[in-house]
Scaffold this active site. Structure first.
Site, short mmCIF file in Angstrom:
data_model
loop_
_atom_site.label_atom_id
_atom_site.label_comp_id
_atom_site.label_asym_id
_atom_site.label_seq_id
_atom_site.Cartn_x
_atom_site.Cartn_y
_atom_site.Cartn_z
N PHE A 1 0.77 -1.22 0.10
CA PHE A 1 -0.07 -0.15 -0.03
C PHE A 1 0.55 1.19 -0.05
CE2 PHE A 1 -2.18 -3.11 2.53
CZ PHE A 1 -3.21 -3.82 1.82
N GLY B 1 1.98 0.07 -12.78
CA GLY B 1 2.62 -1.24 -12.72
C GLY B 1 1.98 -1.98 -13.80
N LEU C 1 -7.57 -5.98 -18.27
CA LEU C 1 -6.76 -7.13 -18.50
C LEU C 1 -7.37 -8.49 -18.06
CD1 LEU C 1 -3.17 -5.78 -18.08
CD2 LEU C 1 -4.28 -6.22 -20.26
N ASN C 2 -7.87 -8.30 -16.69
CA ASN C 2 -8.55 -9.45 -15.99
C ASN C 2 -9.60 -8.88 -15.27
OD1 ASN C 2 -9.23 -11.46 -14.38
ND2 ASN C 2 -7.39 -12.55 -14.45
N LYS D 1 -11.63 -10.32 -12.93
CA LYS D 1 -11.66 -10.87 -11.57
C LYS D 1 -10.72 -10.41 -10.62
CE LYS D 1 -12.05 -15.62 -9.60
NZ LYS D 1 -11.95 -16.82 -10.00
N GLN E 1 -9.04 -5.56 -6.99
CA GLN E 1 -8.38 -4.47 -6.70
C GLN E 1 -9.47 -3.36 -6.29
OE1 GLN E 1 -5.00 -3.81 -6.40
NE2 GLN E 1 -4.70 -3.38 -8.38
N LYS F 1 -4.89 1.31 -18.06
CA LYS F 1 -4.68 2.36 -17.14
C LYS F 1 -4.92 1.77 -15.99
CE LYS F 1 -7.16 5.87 -19.82
NZ LYS F 1 -8.00 6.85 -19.60
N GLY G 1 -5.30 0.35 -8.99
CA GLY G 1 -4.86 -0.02 -7.80
C GLY G 1 -5.26 1.37 -6.88
N GLU G 2 -4.69 2.46 -7.39
CA GLU G 2 -5.18 3.88 -6.49
C GLU G 2 -6.46 4.25 -6.42
OE1 GLU G 2 -2.51 4.36 -4.55
OE2 GLU G 2 -0.43 4.28 -5.75
#
Length: 708
Positions: free
Chosen positions: A232, A504, A600-601, A603, A608, A671, A674-675
């Site tokens: 994090f 990432g 991309l995925n 799931k 996330q 894009k 996560g944030e």
């Protein structure tokens, strides 16, 4: 490859999932190194002063103790080597409560911990700066130029021309990261080289910082970090515990393991600082924003500066001709703050999006209508065109899916018995960027099958990086997903960006995709044949009977990306139920609608988003690190008093992704998510609580005592 056989875009299970659920995944302290010793850090019990005497005699004589390392006998280190927060045992000076002042190394962890309690320390205390409320009034301008005032038009002057004006102060507390895996390291010296098994969000960054601090060359340091149990942001920069493990191993001439305890996490590896945010909004009667002022006062360490950019969302979210975004900072005797999930945007959006809700109430407008009315056609902060922006779609689709039409306009009017029900909405954003990353692909043919190994010094925080890179390679090479092996988390691999700042997925996946394209081009050139339909790397390996082939690519973002403003955007919808008698709040439903380019995925992407939503719920309702201003230490020191949401605290979570193709930021149109998953969440909940109760709480967390 036929569309039905494509991997990208499918909800594929994590390829490392079985390793994790069976306990076979190797985290930092899971490596069975022979002849390993154990280290325990001991810390200061004052916030400011100097060590005048350090008696380690009893500790050194205790059973199993191999060494006691303090500023008296620690090797000379480069304190400017990139390690955050100091505390490298280079001086008797104390700058914050809990500063590392020594390390005990012993045959067992229990022996080291016992010996650490035998050490006696005498201090010459100094008056510390530990009371933020007092220091905030005299806070000054930050040293860093990146947070210089942003001035557009005449924000303060134009407030007088506004038909409706709102001025309020919003506060967010200190928070801590607290990943499931606390910071920990195993250090193994091999001659003049050291291997550090360590949870690192930026593999090559950790390598560079460790090497420079230890006065070594980068090639003398290897970071091994294939699995990380969360970070994090706290594992983005590296802290003193990493270096002290290496020092301890060198001193005792054998491998050493050092793992921070949960209590030590509170003052060892950074935190999210406390922020006081003053928001002033001016608008016309029909809801058009005229002026926006966002002033943040915050805290930092006494000897080093870090500030959350709380005004970032205010720069770009709404069309407003006059804006002032400014910062003030108060240096304190405290642990250096650092990046924490959605840095600046999660805390800043609480202030901005709460203020927008308050303005909508003043204007007697629907909060969604107000936001759409002020939708900017280009980035207000720099005038660049958006690469794409679908905030309006997020709001509209979310309103339909959530049932926003059922919201009661009058606060406190939706009541069932003793339960008050409310709906809230808030938006968020986070920049979308690709950073330089390299990748190697190695192909091997066995019979009619082709197998691929992907090598890249990326990191996987537990977000699914292994899986999305395998999916990318499978599609790019034309082979089944099960024939792809991903190797990451090792500084011996090709260098890559870090798992920070939502760069990432875009950086790693584009590097792997570019490598797939390059290896196919090279195989095609090697074949000396003409094809009417471009073959896959798999087809070329088989048709040309090539046993082994590999290539490397050094991927960069497209040059034209800098000409645009690229972001992920979201709209968050919360339903809360508040007990009118006890003030207890339950988030019964939460919906996040996100536009983030190519998913991309679905799931791992959903995981996330809902992970960010859960932290946002904690931010809104429970998470707070309380510093005792008398001593400068934290009164909250465990999960017994720092409350992270558990399953029973979280209601139904839903995530929707808006279809979006945006290949301006990078070739694949990826894009980060996560944030952005945490941005706007706390505001949506606070706005829902106001709708439920009619009480506007502007200081997080919103605990029952503030509502009764």
């Amino acid at each position: 490859m036929e569309e039905k056989n494509k991997s990208i875009g499918k909800a594929v299970n994590r390829i490392d999932g079985i390793l994790k659920i069976t306990g076979k995944a190797t985290y930092a302290t899971d490596y069975p190194i022979k002849n390993m010793a154990f280290a325990v850090i001991f810390k200061s019990t004052i916030a400011s002063g100097t060590i005048v005497n350090l008696d380690t005699t009893s500790a050194e004589q205790a059973n199993g103790v191999l060494a006691v390392i303090t500023h008296k006998n620690a090797p000379k280190l480069n304190e400017k080597g990139g390690i955050r927060g100091g505390a490298l045992l280079q001086s008797p000076e104390i700058l914050f409560y809990g500063q590392h002042i020594g390390v005990v190394v012993a045959e067992t962890f229990e022996q080291a911990r016992h010996a650490a309690h035998l050490i006696k320390v005498d201090y010459q205390k100094k008056e510390g700066k530990t009371d933020f409320e007092k220091l905030a009034t005299s806070a000054g301008a930050p040293k860093g130029k990146e947070l210089a005032d942003l001035i557009r038009g005449d924000a303060l002057g134009m407030l007088d021309t506004s038909a409706v004006k709102l001025e309020e102060v919003y506060e967010t507390p200190i928070e801590h990261h607290h990943p499931m895996e606390p910071h920990s390291t195993i250090a193994v010296w091999e001659g003049d080289k050291v291997v550090l098994y360590n949870g690192s969000q930026i593999i090559n960054g950790a390598q560079a910082a460790a090497a420079e601090t230890l006065n070594l060359k980068p090639e003398q340091v290897r970071i091994v970090s294939p699995f990380i149990g969360g970070g994090f942001g706290s594992k983005g920069g590296q802290w003193a515990n990493l270096i002290l493990t290496a020092v301890a191993a060198k001193v005792v001439s054998r491998p050493v393991k050092l793992a921070l305890t949960r209590q030590q996490m509170f003052n060892s590896v950074g935190l999210r600082q406390q922020n006081i945010q003053r928001i002033i909004l001016g608008a016309s009667k029909d809801g058009k924003l005229i002026s926006l002022v966002h002033q943040t006062t915050t805290q930092t360490a006494i000897d080093s500066e870090f500030l959350e950019p709380c005004g970032d969302c205010s720069k770009v979210m709404y069309e407003v001709p006059n804006a002032l975004i400014s910062y003030k900072v108060a240096p304190m005797h405290m642990m250096l703050p650092t990046y924490t999930r959605g840095p600046g945007k999660s805390t800043g959006s609480f202030a901005l999006e709460s203020a927008m809700d308050e303005l909508a109430y003043k204007l007697q407008m629907d909060p969604i209508e107000l936001r759409i009315k002020n939708e900017p056609q280009k980035d207000p902060s720099n005038g660049k065109p958006w690469s794409s922006r679908k905030t309006v779609e997020c709001l509209k689709e979310g309103a339909k899916a959530f049932g926003w039409a059922n919201r009661k306009v009058v606060p406190g009017s939706n009541r069932v018995g003793d339960v008050l029900i409310g709906y809230g909405v808030a938006c968020g954003t986070y920049p979308a960027r690709q950073r330089d990353s390299s990748a190697v692909i190695k192909l091997t043919k066995s019979g009619e099958n082709v197998f691929a190994i992907v090598e890249i010094a990326a990191s996987d925080l537990g977000t699914g990086t292994n899986t999305i890179l395998a999916q990318t390679a499978a599609d790019g090479l034309g082979i089944p997903l099960v024939h792809v092996t991903v190797k990451l988390g090792d500084s011996d691999l090709p260098p890559a960006a870090g798992s920070v700042g939502s760069v990432g997925a875009a950086s790693f996946a584009n590097a792997v995709n570019d490598a797939c394209t390059k290896i196919t081009d090279e195989l095609l050139a090697r074949s000396a044949k003409q094809f009417f339909i471009r073959p896959t790397a798999y087809q070329l390996m088989v048709s040309e009977n090539i046993k082994n082939y590999q290539t490397r690519v050094d991927a960069k973002a497209p040059k034209e990306a800098e000409q645009y403003s690229a972001h992920s955007f979201n709209a968050n919808f919360a339903e809360v139920r508040v007990n009118a008698l006890t003030g207890m709040v339950k988030v019964t439903r939460f919906l996040a609608v996100t536009s983030a380019g190519k998913i991309l995925n679905p799931k791992t992407a959903r995981s996330q988003i809902i992970g960010g939503n859960v932290w946002g719920i904690g931010m809104a309702l429970s998470e707070e690190s309380v510093m005792d201003p008398r001593w400068g230490n934290f009164a909250t020191r465990s999960f017994g008093d720092y409350h992270v949401p558990a399953n029973l605290d979280v209601g139904k979570l839903d995530a929707i992704f808006i279809n979006e193709e945006d290949k301006i930021p990078n070739k694949m149109g990826v894009k980060g998510i996560g944030e952005v998953g945490i941005v706007g969440v706390a505001a949506a909940i606070a706005n829902a609580i106001f709708n439920a109760t009619g009480k506007r709480i502007r200081k997080l967390p919103i605990t029952p005592d503030k509502l009764i």
